[in-house]
Scaffold this motif. Structure first.
Motif, PDB file in Angstrom:
ATOM      1  N   LEU A 124       5.378  -5.189   8.811  1.00 35.13           N
ATOM      2  CA  LEU A 124       3.997  -5.471   7.284  1.00 35.13           C
ATOM      3  C   LEU A 124       4.922  -4.564   6.066  1.00 35.13           C
ATOM      4  CD1 LEU A 124       0.873  -5.920   9.208  1.00 35.13           C
ATOM      5  CD2 LEU A 124       2.058  -7.858   7.766  1.00 35.13           C
ATOM      6  N   LEU A 125       4.906  -3.406   6.827  1.00 33.60           N
ATOM      7  CA  LEU A 125       5.580  -2.439   5.392  1.00 33.60           C
ATOM      8  C   LEU A 125       6.555  -2.905   4.483  1.00 33.60           C
ATOM      9  CD1 LEU A 125       4.283   1.003   6.886  1.00 33.60           C
ATOM     10  CD2 LEU A 125       3.030   0.064   4.726  1.00 33.60           C
ATOM     11  N   ARG A 126       7.274  -3.203   5.551  1.00 36.73           N
ATOM     12  CA  ARG A 126       8.692  -3.913   4.447  1.00 36.73           C
ATOM     13  C   ARG A 126       8.492  -5.471   3.547  1.00 36.73           C
ATOM     14  NH1 ARG A 126      12.068  -1.546   8.968  1.00 36.73           N
ATOM     15  NH2 ARG A 126      12.312   0.476   8.785  1.00 36.73           N
ATOM     16  N   MET A 127       7.340  -5.528   4.078  1.00 31.52           N
ATOM     17  CA  MET A 127       7.304  -7.172   3.603  1.00 31.52           C
ATOM     18  C   MET A 127       6.618  -7.715   2.005  1.00 31.52           C
ATOM     19  SD  MET A 127       5.217  -9.435   6.660  1.00 31.52           S
ATOM     20  CE  MET A 127       5.979  -9.601   7.995  1.00 31.52           C
ATOM     21  N   THR A 128       7.080  -8.273   1.181  1.00 30.19           N
ATOM     22  CA  THR A 128       5.960  -8.315   0.228  1.00 30.19           C
ATOM     23  C   THR A 128       4.769  -8.255   0.462  1.00 30.19           C
ATOM     24  OG1 THR A 128       6.651 -11.068   0.003  1.00 30.19           O
ATOM     25  CG2 THR A 128       8.523  -8.752  -1.230  1.00 30.19           C
ATOM     26  N   TYR A 129       4.277  -8.445  -0.717  1.00 28.98           N
ATOM     27  CA  TYR A 129       2.960  -8.605  -0.476  1.00 28.98           C
ATOM     28  C   TYR A 129       2.419 -10.248   0.041  1.00 28.98           C
ATOM     29  CZ  TYR A 129      -2.399 -10.108  -1.215  1.00 28.98           C
ATOM     30  OH  TYR A 129      -3.828 -10.125  -1.248  1.00 28.98           O
ATOM     31  N   ALA A 130       2.912 -11.176  -0.053  1.00 35.67           N
ATOM     32  CA  ALA A 130       2.913 -12.447  -0.572  1.00 35.67           C
ATOM     33  C   ALA A 130       3.602 -12.567   1.185  1.00 35.67           C
ATOM     34  CB  ALA A 130       4.205 -13.641  -1.322  1.00 35.67           C
ATOM     35  N   GLU A 131       4.379 -12.152   1.553  1.00 39.30           N
ATOM     36  CA  GLU A 131       4.975 -12.491   2.482  1.00 39.30           C
ATOM     37  C   GLU A 131       4.384 -11.752   4.105  1.00 39.30           C
ATOM     38  OE1 GLU A 131      10.070 -12.228   2.049  1.00 39.30           O
ATOM     39  OE2 GLU A 131       8.499  -9.796   2.194  1.00 39.30           O
ATOM     40  N   ALA A 132       3.445 -10.860   3.757  1.00 40.42           N
ATOM     41  CA  ALA A 132       2.102 -10.069   4.868  1.00 40.42           C
ATOM     42  C   ALA A 132       1.474 -10.880   5.009  1.00 40.42           C
ATOM     43  CB  ALA A 132       2.205  -8.485   3.596  1.00 40.42           C
ATOM     44  N   VAL A 133       0.697 -11.751   3.322  1.00 40.02           N
ATOM     45  CA  VAL A 133      -0.248 -12.651   3.664  1.00 40.02           C
ATOM     46  C   VAL A 133       0.123 -13.625   4.243  1.00 40.02           C
ATOM     47  CG1 VAL A 133      -1.699 -13.706   2.307  1.00 40.02           C
ATOM     48  CG2 VAL A 133      -1.519 -11.826   1.688  1.00 40.02           C
ATOM     49  N   GLU A 134       1.285 -14.382   4.563  1.00 41.28           N
ATOM     50  CA  GLU A 134       1.537 -15.616   5.140  1.00 41.28           C
ATOM     51  C   GLU A 134       2.143 -15.133   6.373  1.00 41.28           C
ATOM     52  OE1 GLU A 134       5.889 -18.545   4.744  1.00 41.28           O
ATOM     53  OE2 GLU A 134       5.031 -17.187   3.222  1.00 41.28           O
ATOM     54  N   TYR A 135       3.071 -14.407   6.933  1.00 40.08           N
ATOM     55  CA  TYR A 135       2.793 -13.381   8.168  1.00 40.08           C
ATOM     56  C   TYR A 135       1.222 -13.497   8.757  1.00 40.08           C
ATOM     57  CZ  TYR A 135       3.312  -9.861  12.166  1.00 40.08           C
ATOM     58  OH  TYR A 135       3.551  -9.383  13.391  1.00 40.08           O
ATOM     59  N   LEU A 136       0.441 -13.140   7.991  1.00 37.95           N
ATOM     60  CA  LEU A 136      -1.140 -12.313   8.834  1.00 37.95           C
ATOM     61  C   LEU A 136      -2.069 -13.876   8.832  1.00 37.95           C
ATOM     62  CD1 LEU A 136      -1.812  -9.642   6.850  1.00 37.95           C
ATOM     63  CD2 LEU A 136      -1.162  -9.601   9.271  1.00 37.95           C
ATOM     64  N   LEU A 137      -1.958 -14.249   8.156  1.00 34.78           N
ATOM     65  CA  LEU A 137      -2.391 -16.149   8.294  1.00 34.78           C
ATOM     66  C   LEU A 137      -2.077 -17.071   9.485  1.00 34.78           C
ATOM     67  CD1 LEU A 137      -2.778 -16.764   4.141  1.00 34.78           C
ATOM     68  CD2 LEU A 137      -5.036 -16.634   6.277  1.00 34.78           C
ATOM     69  N   SER A 138      -0.411 -16.628   9.555  1.00 32.82           N
ATOM     70  CA  SER A 138       0.040 -17.513  10.547  1.00 32.82           C
ATOM     71  C   SER A 138      -0.653 -16.937  12.032  1.00 32.82           C
ATOM     72  CB  SER A 138       1.483 -17.893  10.551  1.00 32.82           C
ATOM     73  OG  SER A 138       2.233 -16.149  10.962  1.00 32.82           O
ATOM     74  N   LYS A 139      -0.446 -15.423  11.703  1.00 34.81           N
ATOM     75  CA  LYS A 139      -0.755 -14.548  13.084  1.00 34.81           C
ATOM     76  C   LYS A 139      -1.545 -14.837  13.688  1.00 34.81           C
ATOM     77  CE  LYS A 139       0.020  -9.963  15.617  1.00 34.81           C
ATOM     78  NZ  LYS A 139       0.492  -9.128  15.439  1.00 34.81           N
ATOM     79  N   TYR A 140      -3.046 -14.848  12.843  1.00 37.61           N
ATOM     80  CA  TYR A 140      -4.695 -14.351  13.097  1.00 37.61           C
ATOM     81  C   TYR A 140      -5.610 -15.925  12.415  1.00 37.61           C
ATOM     82  CZ  TYR A 140      -3.266  -9.730  14.111  1.00 37.61           C
ATOM     83  OH  TYR A 140      -2.735  -8.280  14.570  1.00 37.61           O
ATOM     84  N   GLY A 141      -4.599 -17.008  11.635  1.00 35.99           N
ATOM     85  CA  GLY A 141      -5.333 -17.553  10.768  1.00 35.99           C
ATOM     86  C   GLY A 141      -6.363 -17.296   9.124  1.00 35.99           C
ATOM     87  N   PRO A 142      -6.724 -17.639   9.196  1.00 35.24           N
ATOM     88  CA  PRO A 142      -7.859 -17.561   7.430  1.00 35.24           C
ATOM     89  C   PRO A 142      -8.861 -17.162   8.065  1.00 35.24           C
ATOM     90  CG  PRO A 142      -7.488 -19.812   8.195  1.00 35.24           C
ATOM     91  CD  PRO A 142      -7.105 -19.643   8.968  1.00 35.24           C
ATOM     92  N   ALA A 143      -9.731 -16.598   7.390  1.00 38.41           N
ATOM     93  CA  ALA A 143     -11.264 -15.647   7.727  1.00 38.41           C
ATOM     94  C   ALA A 143     -12.056 -17.353   8.402  1.00 38.41           C
ATOM     95  CB  ALA A 143     -11.574 -15.047   6.372  1.00 38.41           C
ATOM     96  N   LYS A 144     -12.915 -16.667   8.825  1.00 41.20           N
ATOM     97  CA  LYS A 144     -13.891 -18.276   9.085  1.00 41.20           C
ATOM     98  C   LYS A 144     -15.167 -17.788   8.498  1.00 41.20           C
ATOM     99  CE  LYS A 144     -11.682 -17.903  13.934  1.00 41.20           C
ATOM    100  NZ  LYS A 144     -10.602 -17.300  13.644  1.00 41.20           N
ATOM    101  N   GLU A 145     -15.046 -16.861   7.873  1.00 45.55           N
ATOM    102  CA  GLU A 145     -16.422 -16.726   6.847  1.00 45.55           C
ATOM    103  C   GLU A 145     -16.500 -16.231   5.628  1.00 45.55           C
ATOM    104  OE1 GLU A 145     -20.479 -15.785   9.289  1.00 45.55           O
ATOM    105  OE2 GLU A 145     -19.012 -15.946  11.174  1.00 45.55           O
ATOM    106  N   ASN A 146     -17.287 -16.324   4.796  1.00 42.54           N
ATOM    107  CA  ASN A 146     -16.989 -15.335   3.851  1.00 42.54           C
ATOM    108  C   ASN A 146     -17.373 -13.194   3.962  1.00 42.54           C
ATOM    109  OD1 ASN A 146     -16.129 -16.577   1.830  1.00 42.54           O
ATOM    110  ND2 ASN A 146     -18.816 -16.922   1.308  1.00 42.54           N
ATOM    111  N   TYR A 147     -16.604 -12.121   3.963  1.00 40.96           N
ATOM    112  CA  TYR A 147     -17.236 -10.904   4.321  1.00 40.96           C
ATOM    113  C   TYR A 147     -18.171 -10.500   3.797  1.00 40.96           C
ATOM    114  CZ  TYR A 147     -15.958  -6.243   5.446  1.00 40.96           C
ATOM    115  OH  TYR A 147     -15.641  -5.183   6.456  1.00 40.96           O
TER     116      TYR A 147
END
Length: 66
Positions: A13-36
């Protein structure tokens, strides 16, 4: 996932760009289910009534590592 695998995942994750990290985390965990944050609390924060944002109760993904 053992300690070494978790560590390597963080390094990846640390080696990724911000956009890459967001894409990776979205694919791994999915989008937020509710507003924080509560909408009402956010509006009060923007209006200067509250000094901090109010977190919505029960919204947490700590068990998922987030």
């Amino acid at each position: 996932m053992d300690y070494e695998e978790k560590y390597q995942d963080y390094v990846k994750l640390l080696r990724m760009t911000y956009a890459e990290a967001v894409e990776y985390l979205l694919s791994k965990y999915g989008p937020a289910k509710e507003n924080y944050f509560k909408e009402e609390g956010y509006e009060k924060f923007l209006a200067g009534i509250n000094k901090t944002l109010t977190k919505a109760k029960g919204v947490s993904r700590i068990k998922e590592g987030l």
